[in-house]
Scaffold this motif. Structure first.
Motif, mmCIF file in Angstrom:
data_model
loop_
_atom_site.group_PDB
_atom_site.id
_atom_site.type_symbol
_atom_site.label_atom_id
_atom_site.label_comp_id
_atom_site.label_asym_id
_atom_site.label_seq_id
_atom_site.Cartn_x
_atom_site.Cartn_y
_atom_site.Cartn_z
ATOM 1 N N VAL A 86 8.264 -1.629 -9.575
ATOM 2 C CA VAL A 86 7.609 -2.445 -8.540
ATOM 3 C C VAL A 86 8.641 -3.280 -7.785
ATOM 4 C CG1 VAL A 86 5.983 -4.352 -8.174
ATOM 5 C CG2 VAL A 86 5.347 -2.450 -9.665
ATOM 6 N N TRP A 107 0.334 5.596 -5.330
ATOM 7 C CA TRP A 107 0.153 4.496 -6.290
ATOM 8 C C TRP A 107 -1.325 4.111 -6.369
ATOM 9 C CZ3 TRP A 107 3.386 2.439 -9.767
ATOM 10 C CH2 TRP A 107 3.068 1.211 -10.329
ATOM 11 N N GLN A 108 -2.014 4.097 -5.234
ATOM 12 C CA GLN A 108 -3.437 3.771 -5.222
ATOM 13 C C GLN A 108 -4.245 4.811 -5.990
ATOM 14 O OE1 GLN A 108 -4.720 0.896 -3.995
ATOM 15 N NE2 GLN A 108 -2.617 0.368 -3.555
ATOM 16 N N GLY A 156 -3.473 4.477 -9.673
ATOM 17 C CA GLY A 156 -4.152 3.292 -10.206
ATOM 18 C C GLY A 156 -5.627 3.544 -10.475
#
Length: 178
Positions: free
Chosen positions: A76, A111-112, A115
């Motif tokens: 990150v 990433w979304q 997740g």
């Protein structure tokens, strides 16, 4: 005579918004990484993390997530710093920065999706006990609301990032970069 290229407000606005967001993100990620290095360096935490896979009722991926926490926070931080650098380059109309920024947006979409997948995986292993029988609330409806909200938010972020990618790849915007 050389013709001057007009700098669009779109690129300038996107660059400044992401300079501010990734600048704050970088500061936060630095703090998180310092915290992770201090907290996770203790022998007690290391011992607990090594036993996560063998704990009764623990999902099979618990040890992987706990063991990789430092690396996730480092990733990150690297993403925030990279996005900050690409945003500054975008403001300066550097074409390599435009391409890098598009890559960071695509990674943001991935990433979304990742997740959301992790959320489904984690919730599928959570033991939802009917606490209403004991006078407590039924937590399943709360987790459904949280899941719906995060899914809508992830979809909105992915759509905005996709639209930004499309605009940054357009011939009119590409003409601004050298």
């Amino acid at each position: 005579m050389q013709q001057a290229v007009v700098r669009s407000q779109f690129v300038t606005a996107v660059a400044w918004v992401f300079i501010v967001l990734s600048g704050f993100g970088t500061l936060i990620a630095i703090g998180q990484n310092v915290m992770m290095q201090v907290m996770f360096a203790t022998p007690e935490i290391q011992g607990a993390m090594s036993q996560a896979d063998t704990a009764p009722g623990a999902p099979p991926y618990a040890g992987l997530l706990l063991g990789g926490t430092r690396y996730i926070f480092l990733f990150v931080l690297l993403m925030a710093v990279g996005t900050l650098a690409a945003s500054i380059g975008l403001l300066r109309r550097n074409n390599i920065a435009r391409v890098a920024f598009i890559v960071f947006l695509a990674l943001g979409i991935a990433w979304q999706v990742l997740g959301l997948g992790l959320q489904v995986l984690m919730y599928s292993h959570m033991p939802f006990q009917d606490m209403s029988a004991e006078g407590g609330p039924d937590m399943r409806s709360m987790f459904r609301v949280i899941s719906a909200f995060t899914a809508v938010l992830a979809l909105a972020v992915a759509v905005v990032f996709g639209w930004l990618i499309k605009r940054l790849r357009s011939p009119a915007v590409r003409a601004e970069f050298h």
